[in-house]
Write a protein that holds these residues in place. Structure first.
Motif, PDB file in Angstrom:
ATOM      1  N   PRO A  55       0.734  -1.421   0.024  1.00 46.64           N
ATOM      2  CA  PRO A  55       0.036  -0.010  -0.068  1.00 46.64           C
ATOM      3  C   PRO A  55       0.845   1.100   0.162  1.00 46.64           C
ATOM      4  CG  PRO A  55      -0.901  -1.596   1.730  1.00 46.64           C
ATOM      5  CD  PRO A  55       0.393  -2.080   0.984  1.00 46.64           C
ATOM      6  N   GLY A  56       2.021   1.257   0.587  1.00 46.03           N
ATOM      7  CA  GLY A  56       2.856   2.608   0.696  1.00 46.03           C
ATOM      8  C   GLY A  56       3.867   2.652  -0.386  1.00 46.03           C
ATOM      9  N   GLY A  57       3.951   1.568  -1.201  1.00 53.58           N
ATOM     10  CA  GLY A  57       4.655   1.656  -2.568  1.00 53.58           C
ATOM     11  C   GLY A  57       3.978   1.642  -3.959  1.00 53.58           C
ATOM     12  N   THR A  58       2.663   1.680  -3.737  1.00 52.73           N
ATOM     13  CA  THR A  58       1.957   1.483  -5.108  1.00 52.73           C
ATOM     14  C   THR A  58       1.744   2.869  -5.563  1.00 52.73           C
ATOM     15  OG1 THR A  58       0.979  -0.651  -4.319  1.00 52.73           O
ATOM     16  CG2 THR A  58      -0.191   0.485  -5.988  1.00 52.73           C
ATOM     17  N   VAL A  59       1.903   3.161  -6.705  1.00 52.80           N
ATOM     18  CA  VAL A  59       1.877   4.364  -7.549  1.00 52.80           C
ATOM     19  C   VAL A  59       0.694   4.305  -8.640  1.00 52.80           C
ATOM     20  CG1 VAL A  59       2.897   6.177  -8.435  1.00 52.80           C
ATOM     21  CG2 VAL A  59       4.184   4.769  -6.896  1.00 52.80           C
ATOM     22  N   LYS A  60      -0.440   5.279  -8.466  1.00 51.91           N
ATOM     23  CA  LYS A  60      -1.376   5.379  -9.461  1.00 51.91           C
ATOM     24  C   LYS A  60      -0.770   5.329 -11.061  1.00 51.91           C
ATOM     25  CE  LYS A  60      -5.161   8.359 -11.061  1.00 51.91           C
ATOM     26  NZ  LYS A  60      -5.934   9.719 -10.734  1.00 51.91           N
ATOM     27  N   GLU A  61      -1.332   4.494 -11.929  1.00 56.45           N
ATOM     28  CA  GLU A  61      -0.507   4.231 -13.213  1.00 56.45           C
ATOM     29  C   GLU A  61      -1.560   5.146 -14.177  1.00 56.45           C
ATOM     30  OE1 GLU A  61      -1.161   0.356 -14.539  1.00 56.45           O
ATOM     31  OE2 GLU A  61      -3.071   0.484 -14.623  1.00 56.45           O
ATOM     32  N   TYR A  62      -0.857   5.524 -15.316  1.00 60.93           N
ATOM     33  CA  TYR A  62      -1.502   6.309 -16.144  1.00 60.93           C
ATOM     34  C   TYR A  62      -2.652   5.528 -16.958  1.00 60.93           C
ATOM     35  CZ  TYR A  62      -1.954   9.037 -20.405  1.00 60.93           C
ATOM     36  OH  TYR A  62      -2.523   9.776 -21.695  1.00 60.93           O
ATOM     37  N   SER A  63      -3.726   6.430 -17.070  1.00 56.29           N
ATOM     38  CA  SER A  63      -4.985   5.568 -17.913  1.00 56.29           C
ATOM     39  C   SER A  63      -5.207   6.666 -18.865  1.00 56.29           C
ATOM     40  CB  SER A  63      -5.719   5.670 -16.666  1.00 56.29           C
ATOM     41  OG  SER A  63      -6.997   5.051 -17.091  1.00 56.29           O
ATOM     42  N   GLY A  68     -17.076   8.449 -22.424  1.00 53.89           N
ATOM     43  CA  GLY A  68     -18.178   7.759 -21.473  1.00 53.89           C
ATOM     44  C   GLY A  68     -17.647   7.326 -20.152  1.00 53.89           C
ATOM     45  N   LYS A  69     -16.151   7.507 -19.959  1.00 51.14           N
ATOM     46  CA  LYS A  69     -15.699   6.777 -18.796  1.00 51.14           C
ATOM     47  C   LYS A  69     -15.364   7.856 -17.872  1.00 51.14           C
ATOM     48  CE  LYS A  69     -12.156   3.654 -16.946  1.00 51.14           C
ATOM     49  NZ  LYS A  69     -11.143   2.849 -17.546  1.00 51.14           N
ATOM     50  N   GLU A  70     -15.793   7.937 -16.493  1.00 47.40           N
ATOM     51  CA  GLU A  70     -15.235   8.816 -15.508  1.00 47.40           C
ATOM     52  C   GLU A  70     -14.240   8.455 -14.787  1.00 47.40           C
ATOM     53  OE1 GLU A  70     -16.842  11.262 -11.553  1.00 47.40           O
ATOM     54  OE2 GLU A  70     -18.150   9.597 -12.536  1.00 47.40           O
ATOM     55  N   LEU A  71     -12.984   9.202 -15.306  1.00 41.66           N
ATOM     56  CA  LEU A  71     -11.669   8.884 -14.663  1.00 41.66           C
ATOM     57  C   LEU A  71     -11.302   9.619 -13.555  1.00 41.66           C
ATOM     58  CD1 LEU A  71      -9.412   8.477 -17.963  1.00 41.66           C
ATOM     59  CD2 LEU A  71     -10.231   6.708 -16.517  1.00 41.66           C
ATOM     60  N   TYR A  72     -12.276  10.687 -13.392  1.00 39.77           N
ATOM     61  CA  TYR A  72     -11.536  11.671 -12.374  1.00 39.77           C
ATOM     62  C   TYR A  72     -12.316  11.810 -11.350  1.00 39.77           C
ATOM     63  CZ  TYR A  72      -9.234  12.537 -16.796  1.00 39.77           C
ATOM     64  OH  TYR A  72      -8.241  12.160 -17.799  1.00 39.77           O
ATOM     65  N   SER A  73     -12.670  10.803 -10.541  1.00 43.06           N
ATOM     66  CA  SER A  73     -13.605  11.014  -9.272  1.00 43.06           C
ATOM     67  C   SER A  73     -12.473  11.605  -8.321  1.00 43.06           C
ATOM     68  CB  SER A  73     -13.810   9.380  -8.595  1.00 43.06           C
ATOM     69  OG  SER A  73     -14.186   9.750  -7.399  1.00 43.06           O
ATOM     70  N   PRO A  74     -13.179  12.358  -7.433  1.00 42.57           N
ATOM     71  CA  PRO A  74     -12.059  13.068  -6.546  1.00 42.57           C
ATOM     72  C   PRO A  74     -11.328  11.926  -5.680  1.00 42.57           C
ATOM     73  CG  PRO A  74     -14.117  14.331  -6.681  1.00 42.57           C
ATOM     74  CD  PRO A  74     -14.296  13.106  -7.303  1.00 42.57           C
ATOM     75  N   ARG A 118       3.552  10.462 -15.712  1.00 37.99           N
ATOM     76  CA  ARG A 118       2.746  10.829 -16.696  1.00 37.99           C
ATOM     77  C   ARG A 118       1.229  10.882 -16.122  1.00 37.99           C
ATOM     78  NH1 ARG A 118       1.519   7.550 -22.300  1.00 37.99           N
ATOM     79  NH2 ARG A 118       0.678   9.303 -23.323  1.00 37.99           N
ATOM     80  N   ALA A 119       1.240   9.836 -15.023  1.00 35.54           N
ATOM     81  CA  ALA A 119      -0.108   9.859 -14.177  1.00 35.54           C
ATOM     82  C   ALA A 119      -0.344  10.988 -13.145  1.00 35.54           C
ATOM     83  CB  ALA A 119      -0.176   8.510 -13.478  1.00 35.54           C
ATOM     84  N   VAL A 120       0.927  11.356 -12.823  1.00 34.19           N
ATOM     85  CA  VAL A 120       0.943  12.852 -11.939  1.00 34.19           C
ATOM     86  C   VAL A 120       0.759  13.906 -12.674  1.00 34.19           C
ATOM     87  CG1 VAL A 120       2.762  14.441 -10.822  1.00 34.19           C
ATOM     88  CG2 VAL A 120       2.873  11.786 -10.301  1.00 34.19           C
ATOM     89  N   ARG A 121       1.180  14.066 -13.939  1.00 39.85           N
ATOM     90  CA  ARG A 121       0.979  15.325 -14.730  1.00 39.85           C
ATOM     91  C   ARG A 121      -0.688  15.456 -14.859  1.00 39.85           C
ATOM     92  NH1 ARG A 121       1.001  17.182 -19.704  1.00 39.85           N
ATOM     93  NH2 ARG A 121       1.795  15.310 -20.510  1.00 39.85           N
ATOM     94  N   GLN A 122      -1.262  13.956 -15.190  1.00 43.84           N
ATOM     95  CA  GLN A 122      -2.747  13.861 -15.547  1.00 43.84           C
ATOM     96  C   GLN A 122      -3.380  14.533 -14.281  1.00 43.84           C
ATOM     97  OE1 GLN A 122      -4.312  10.027 -15.793  1.00 43.84           O
ATOM     98  NE2 GLN A 122      -5.075  10.679 -18.210  1.00 43.84           N
ATOM     99  N   ASP A 123      -3.288  13.900 -13.188  1.00 42.05           N
ATOM    100  CA  ASP A 123      -3.855  14.586 -11.744  1.00 42.05           C
ATOM    101  C   ASP A 123      -3.669  16.124 -11.777  1.00 42.05           C
ATOM    102  OD1 ASP A 123      -4.672  11.723 -11.460  1.00 42.05           O
ATOM    103  OD2 ASP A 123      -4.135  12.129  -9.370  1.00 42.05           O
ATOM    104  N   LEU A 124      -2.473  16.339 -12.077  1.00 44.95           N
ATOM    105  CA  LEU A 124      -2.380  17.990 -12.083  1.00 44.95           C
ATOM    106  C   LEU A 124      -3.152  18.813 -12.992  1.00 44.95           C
ATOM    107  CD1 LEU A 124      -0.217  19.423 -10.395  1.00 44.95           C
ATOM    108  CD2 LEU A 124       1.235  19.748 -12.741  1.00 44.95           C
TER     109      LEU A 124
END
Length: 361
Positions: A55-63, A68-74, A118-124
């Motif tokens: 849990p402490g070392g898993t990092v969100k992957e780029y998607s 029609g798909k909601e990727l950006y739930s808070p 890439r996923a970090v910049r996507q969240d940003l």
């Protein structure tokens, strides 16, 4: 921090949300860097084994966004503090422990860090975070993106796609410049304005934009050096250009690195026309210094590749004759000891990426 009033606000306080972590565990998409300690090293680990994430070392992957798909739930979006923590973890903990001489280790680390940044910049981007906090995240990301092409230059095209990597660099620079435009205190602004000038060498739009910068930024030492190198490039003053390139620090040299093959080809062509004569023998050691390569052997190979004759003996000479020179495809940039590696000094690559001033006081 500047946040658009209409953008979602991240609520995920981990580098990866619990929902995604569980989903990827079930689908077997846990990266070796994300597995619980010891699991990724088991020799009998195979498709039948259940992957368990740390849990402490898993990092969100780029998607990729899908219709029609909601990727950006808070609940899946990370706020700025967590994004910055993620960047620091990827560079200092993951890249900082990679064996850069082992191609398999390098390949594994590059693909992981590149995707997660890439996923970090996507969240940003989704949260439209700009200003000082957005800049700090993008500066760390760009540190990796600028250094990586030098470090992974020998990896296969399946692992390192120069075109995709360059696209991420340009998009990150564009977002960083937007952060700066929102106003605020940016300790590294002059540094990154200079890096952009070096990365976009000879680009008139980039130079014009930089000329509009505040006086304090435009006259900073690193920006003035970057301007001087651009001016030398546009004037085709190759001798001055390479003299100035020697003054670049390690991160700056990495930003300029992709232009080396073209600049070296250009100076050889210029000297071929300037000294064209079958009776004129130019010292190879002098040319080695002029084009800033690490050995006369490298300089000799570059001349021969362009069709020039190199005379061997106690002293080696190049015969610059314009009837001999031929057009060749540019070589990929190679190892640079004098221009890049020696400038790293005692710092690790992870420290160079994060910013030298943080580690040198």
């Amino acid at each position: 921090m500047y946040v658009s009033p209409t953008s979602p606000v991240g609520l995920c306080l981990d580098m990866c949300s619990e929902r995604e972590r569980r989903e990827r565990e079930q689908c077997g998409r846990i990266h070796p860097f994300e597995m619980q300690k010891g699991q990724s090293n088991r020799r009998n680990y195979g498709k039948g084994s259940r992957q368990i994430a740390d849990p402490g070392g898993t990092v969100k992957e780029y998607s990729r966004p899908a219709a029609g798909k909601e990727l950006y739930s808070p609940r899946d979006l990370r706020p700025p503090a967590i994004l910055l923590k993620t960047v620091q973890y990827l560079l200092l903990e993951i890249w900082g422990n990679v064996d850069e001489k082992d191609s398999s280790s390098l390949s594994l680390a590059y693909s992981f860090v590149f995707d997660r940044l890439r996923a970090v910049r996507q969240d940003l981007t989704v949260q439209r975070i700009r200003g000082t906090e957005g800049a700090a995240i993008l500066e760390g990301s760009l540190g990796f993106l600028l250094c990586a092409p030098y470090l992974v230059r020998d990896l296969s095209l399946q692992v390192y796609c120069a075109t995709l990597h360059s696209t991420q660099v340009r998009e990150s620079f564009a977002e960083l410049m937007e952060c700066y435009s929102k106003g605020g205190r940016f300790p590294r602004q002059a540094e990154f304005q200079a890096l952009l000038l070096l990365y976009d060498l000879g680009n008139m739009n980039t130079m014009h934009r930089a000329l509009q910068l505040p006086h304090s930024i435009k006259n900073a030492t690193e920006v003035r050096l970057a301007f001087a190198i651009n001016r030398s490039y546009l004037e085709r003053n190759w001798v001055r250009l390479f003299r100035l390139v020697h003054q670049l620090d390690c991160l700056q040299a990495c930003a300029f690195y992709r232009h080396l093959p073209d600049c070296r080809n250009q100076i050889i062509r210029t000297y071929t026309h300037a000294y064209s004569s079958r009776n004129c023998h130019f010292p190879l050691t002098k040319l080695t210094s002029l084009i800033a390569v690490d050995s006369p052997f490298q300089a000799s190979n570059k001349c021969k590749r362009q069709g020039l004759v190199v005379i061997s003996g106690e002293c080696e000479f190049v015969v610059f004759h314009k009837a001999s020179i031929k057009d060749v495809d540019l070589e990929g940039p190679g190892r640079e000891i004098q221009l890049v590696e020696k400038k790293k000094e005692n710092l690790s690559w992870a420290e160079i990426m994060m910013g030298q001033e943080k580690f040198t006081g």
